[in-house]
Design an enzyme around this catalytic site. Structure first.
Site, mmCIF file in Angstrom:
data_model
loop_
_atom_site.group_PDB
_atom_site.id
_atom_site.type_symbol
_atom_site.label_atom_id
_atom_site.label_comp_id
_atom_site.label_asym_id
_atom_site.label_seq_id
_atom_site.Cartn_x
_atom_site.Cartn_y
_atom_site.Cartn_z
ATOM 1 N N LYS A 22 0.830 -1.217 0.000
ATOM 2 C CA LYS A 22 0.000 0.000 0.000
ATOM 3 C C LYS A 22 0.860 1.261 0.000
ATOM 4 O O LYS A 22 0.667 2.149 -0.834
ATOM 5 C CB LYS A 22 -0.899 -0.006 1.238
ATOM 6 C CG LYS A 22 -1.485 1.340 1.608
ATOM 7 C CD LYS A 22 -2.198 1.258 2.938
ATOM 8 C CE LYS A 22 -2.520 2.581 3.546
ATOM 9 N NZ LYS A 22 -1.454 3.210 4.327
ATOM 10 N N ASN A 23 1.805 1.341 0.919
ATOM 11 C CA ASN A 23 2.521 2.609 1.082
ATOM 12 C C ASN A 23 3.521 2.890 -0.035
ATOM 13 O O ASN A 23 4.000 4.018 -0.160
ATOM 14 C CB ASN A 23 3.154 2.697 2.475
ATOM 15 C CG ASN A 23 2.077 2.910 3.541
ATOM 16 O OD1 ASN A 23 0.948 3.306 3.213
ATOM 17 N ND2 ASN A 23 2.390 2.626 4.786
ATOM 18 N N CYS A 117 -5.235 8.395 8.901
ATOM 19 C CA CYS A 117 -5.599 7.772 10.184
ATOM 20 C C CYS A 117 -5.367 8.724 11.357
ATOM 21 O O CYS A 117 -4.366 9.441 11.399
ATOM 22 C CB CYS A 117 -4.751 6.519 10.408
ATOM 23 S SG CYS A 117 -5.328 5.097 9.481
ATOM 24 N N ARG A 122 0.015 15.113 12.649
ATOM 25 C CA ARG A 122 0.738 14.683 11.450
ATOM 26 C C ARG A 122 1.165 15.906 10.637
ATOM 27 O O ARG A 122 0.587 16.213 9.594
ATOM 28 C CB ARG A 122 -0.123 13.710 10.631
ATOM 29 C CG ARG A 122 -0.504 12.482 11.434
ATOM 30 C CD ARG A 122 -1.236 11.431 10.635
ATOM 31 N NE ARG A 122 -0.365 10.682 9.748
ATOM 32 C CZ ARG A 122 -0.756 9.652 9.023
ATOM 33 N NH1 ARG A 122 -2.016 9.231 9.077
ATOM 34 N NH2 ARG A 122 0.084 9.011 8.230
ATOM 35 N N ASP A 305 3.521 0.392 12.007
ATOM 36 C CA ASP A 305 2.275 -0.098 11.406
ATOM 37 C C ASP A 305 1.956 -1.545 11.807
ATOM 38 O O ASP A 305 0.866 -2.038 11.513
ATOM 39 C CB ASP A 305 2.342 0.025 9.871
ATOM 40 C CG ASP A 305 2.473 1.478 9.426
ATOM 41 O OD1 ASP A 305 2.221 2.373 10.238
ATOM 42 O OD2 ASP A 305 2.843 1.700 8.254
ATOM 43 N N ARG A 397 -9.352 0.461 3.671
ATOM 44 C CA ARG A 397 -8.423 1.438 3.086
ATOM 45 C C ARG A 397 -7.066 0.809 2.798
ATOM 46 O O ARG A 397 -6.327 1.293 1.942
ATOM 47 C CB ARG A 397 -8.225 2.608 4.063
ATOM 48 C CG ARG A 397 -9.377 3.585 4.069
ATOM 49 C CD ARG A 397 -9.020 4.821 4.873
ATOM 50 N NE ARG A 397 -7.619 5.119 4.679
ATOM 51 C CZ ARG A 397 -6.779 5.521 5.624
ATOM 52 N NH1 ARG A 397 -7.209 5.701 6.854
ATOM 53 N NH2 ARG A 397 -5.522 5.761 5.355
HETATM 54 C C1 EPZ Z 1 3.933 6.926 6.493
HETATM 55 O O1 EPZ Z 1 3.251 8.040 7.037
HETATM 56 C C2 EPZ Z 1 2.904 5.835 6.347
HETATM 57 N N1 EPZ Z 1 1.834 6.319 5.471
HETATM 58 C C3 EPZ Z 1 2.349 5.446 7.705
HETATM 59 O O2 EPZ Z 1 1.530 4.324 7.523
HETATM 60 C C4 EPZ Z 1 3.497 5.039 8.647
HETATM 61 O O3 EPZ Z 1 2.993 4.825 9.934
HETATM 62 C C5 EPZ Z 1 4.560 6.134 8.676
HETATM 63 O O4 EPZ Z 1 4.990 6.476 7.340
HETATM 64 C C6 EPZ Z 1 5.798 5.716 9.469
HETATM 65 O O5 EPZ Z 1 6.369 4.555 8.914
HETATM 66 C C7 EPZ Z 1 2.015 6.334 4.157
HETATM 67 O O6 EPZ Z 1 3.043 5.922 3.631
HETATM 68 C C8 EPZ Z 1 0.877 6.832 3.343
HETATM 69 P P1 EPZ Z 1 6.249 10.025 8.518
HETATM 70 P P2 EPZ Z 1 3.914 9.480 7.014
HETATM 71 O O7 EPZ Z 1 6.322 11.287 7.759
HETATM 72 O O8 EPZ Z 1 4.768 9.576 5.809
HETATM 73 C C9 EPZ Z 1 6.864 13.259 12.018
HETATM 74 C C10 EPZ Z 1 -0.371 2.964 7.726
HETATM 75 O O9 EPZ Z 1 -0.907 2.424 8.716
HETATM 76 N N2 EPZ Z 1 6.833 14.256 10.922
HETATM 77 O O10 EPZ Z 1 7.307 8.991 8.313
HETATM 78 O O11 EPZ Z 1 2.840 10.482 7.204
HETATM 79 C C11 EPZ Z 1 5.495 12.619 12.230
HETATM 80 O O12 EPZ Z 1 4.678 13.390 13.055
HETATM 81 C C12 EPZ Z 1 0.111 4.400 7.790
HETATM 82 O O13 EPZ Z 1 -0.227 2.402 6.632
HETATM 83 C C13 EPZ Z 1 7.111 15.595 11.206
HETATM 84 O O14 EPZ Z 1 7.354 15.959 12.348
HETATM 85 O O15 EPZ Z 1 4.823 9.381 8.306
HETATM 86 C C14 EPZ Z 1 5.882 11.278 12.799
HETATM 87 O O16 EPZ Z 1 6.074 11.400 14.183
HETATM 88 C C15 EPZ Z 1 -0.287 5.103 9.034
HETATM 89 N N3 EPZ Z 1 7.086 16.492 10.164
HETATM 90 C C16 EPZ Z 1 7.224 10.954 12.152
HETATM 91 O O17 EPZ Z 1 7.720 12.203 11.643
HETATM 92 C C17 EPZ Z 1 6.835 16.108 8.874
HETATM 93 O O18 EPZ Z 1 6.847 16.972 7.996
HETATM 94 C C18 EPZ Z 1 7.169 9.971 11.004
HETATM 95 O O19 EPZ Z 1 6.165 10.380 10.065
HETATM 96 C C19 EPZ Z 1 6.577 14.759 8.601
HETATM 97 C C20 EPZ Z 1 6.582 13.847 9.640
#
Ligand code: EPZ
Length: 420
Positions: A22-23, A117, A122, A305, A397
């Site tokens: 998915k991701n 989610c 986020r 995840d 989803r």
């Molecule tokens: C991706 O989300 C995945 N979603 C998430 O999967 C997954 O949990 C996550 O990566 C971590 O592996 C998709 O790929 C669509 P991040 P993403 O940016 O990209 C902080 C699922 O269940 N952060 O890696 O949104 C954030 O708050 C979903 O399939 C900032 O501070 O996650 C978090 O604490 C849920 N500023 C950490 O970084 C930013 O600009 C990691 O978030 C971006 C992120």
């Protein structure tokens, strides 16, 4: 509206084909928009609601899309609209990849802020920091990201946090920037590598994906190509946990065992047997498993995840387990649902303390988010009696045909329409 009904207690046996990730797919579809010539043929696309949502958004921008069972043909030679502001965009997280893709190709876009989610705050500040470093001007107005640049010029960008989304999004834009962009403290997840490989198939020059330094040499144009999405690490992990939870034996097929190592290691530590083959992994468990401690971390650490399905398994493992969620601040909403089934869990901030119980018992519960939904399916499968899972649109989803796949392994799980 629909619900899942599970009659628990069956040991699950058999083989299951894991779908495309998915991701990875949700980033590759927006990335396909960057091809100004030719068609992208993408195989191993999972049939999930997030993908259907992206197909609708892509069409609304003017792309021509042909959908087959597990593949997509995207012709983006004539994009007519750079304004992605629809209900679909607001509903899901990965719609933010249209910002990087459209900025890269057209040097401007307007994209509504994404949903996704409810697992904590986020922010997208790291995405914006990367786009600005490349020379873009970003304004957030009326709930949308307004972005434009005269030129995008490669530069060095050091991310303050390891972010999958920011790494991919900035990589998309940098692919069509002038000169060299270096992304430091980049995410190393398998789907980051998959998107980089896809971009390279389209004619990009991306090196180092899979390490924390990615170097992108901008090219003038990208072209259509044929590509196959990698298998879903998280779906595979969910079925591996189901084998351990029901005391059965499941072989997850069409996987990359290396991507599953942190999950395999924890299952082995708990006392399950895990056998790796070339492109499959078998999980077998007979006796009682023992509790372990888990801390989620960016790849190659234990994936956030998989934390929720894993914490369900720990509810029936012997002794105390401590689960620390270091990525998302609010990813324990499934715990209240597990408690309805007899689980003994105390959440303190980002830590859950789980005291293993002999068994869980069926109850009416809900999927509070995608992976919480998978956690409730595992709970229903291992519990005594009947479990009803509501709000399963979250599960749809991200998991293709979840009940059909589990039925194939001997589970008594059915989808029913809820009468109003
Ligand atoms: C991706 O989300 C995945 N979603 C998430 O999967 C997954 O949990 C996550 O990566 C971590 O592996 C998709 O790929 C669509 P991040 P993403 O940016 O990209 C902080 C699922 O269940 N952060 O890696 O949104 C954030 O708050 C979903 O399939 C900032 O501070 O996650 C978090 O604490 C849920 N500023 C950490 O970084 C930013 O600009 C990691 O978030 C971006 C992120």
């Amino acid at each position: 509206m629909e619900k899942l009904v599970v009659h628990g207690g069956n040991r699950l046996f058999g083989d299951i084909d894991i779908s495309g990730a998915k991701n990875a797919a949700v980033a590759i579809i927006p990335a396909a928009l960057m091809a100004s010539e030719g068609t992208c043929h993408i195989d191993n696309i999972p049939s999930i609601e997030d993908v259907h949502c992206l197909e609708r958004i892509t069409k609304s921008l003017g792309c021509k899309i042909k959908t087959n069972v597990n593949s997509l043909d995207i012709d983006s030679s004539e994009i007519t609209n750079l304004d992605a502001c629809t209900e679909d965009v607001r509903r899901m997280r990965a719609s933010y990849y249209f910002i990087g893709a459209l900025l890269g190709r057209f040097k401007k876009a307007r994209v509504e802020l994404p949903g996704g989610c409810p697992i904590g705050v986020r922010p997208i500040d790291q995405h914006i920091k990367g786009f600005e470093a490349l020379g873009a001007t970003v304004k957030i107005e009326h709930g949308a990201v307004n972005i434009k640049a005269d030129r995008l010029i490669g530069t060095n960008i050091f991310f303050d946090v390891v972010s999958v989304g920011a790494t991919i999004n900035v990589m998309l834009a940098a692919t069509l920037a002038e000169g060299i962009t270096t992304l430091e403290n980049a995410a190393r997840e398998p789907h980051v590598v998959d998107v980089a490989n896809f971009l390279n198939f389209m004619g990009a020059n991306v090196k180092g994906a899979g390490t924390d330094i990615i170097r992108i040499t901008g090219v003038e144009k990208l072209y259509g190509c044929s590509y196959s999405v990698i298998p879903d690490q998280i779906e595979a992990g969910t079925f591996m946990i189901a084998a351990a939870a029901t005391g059965g034996e499941i072989t997850v097929k069409n996987v990359i065992p290396k991507h599953l190592e942190s999950i395999s290691a924890k299952l082995i530590e708990m006392g399950a047997e895990v056998i790796e083959q070339d492109d499959s992994v078998t999980v077998r468990s007979k006796g009682k498993l023992k509790g372990v401690n888990i801390k989620t971390n960016p790849y190659p650490g234990f994936p956030t995840d998989v934390q929720q399905p894993m914490s369900t398994l720990l509810c029936v493992a012997e002794g105390r387990s401590i689960v620390t969620e270091s990525i998302w601040e609010s990813r324990f909403k499934h715990v209240d649902e597990l408690k309805k089934m007899g689980a003994d869990v105390k959440v303190e901030g980002r830590t859950a303390i789980i005291e293993g119980r002999e068994k869980l018992t069926g109850a009416v519960v809900k999927a509070t988010d995608l992976r919480a939904g998978a956690a409730m399916v595992i709970a229903g499968l291992l519990a005594e009696g009947r479990t009803e899972i509501h709000s399963i649109e979250h599960i749809d989803r991200g998991y293709p045909n979840i009940e059909v796949k589990f039925q194939k392994l001997g589970a008594k799980i059915y989808r029913e329409t809820i009468k109003e």
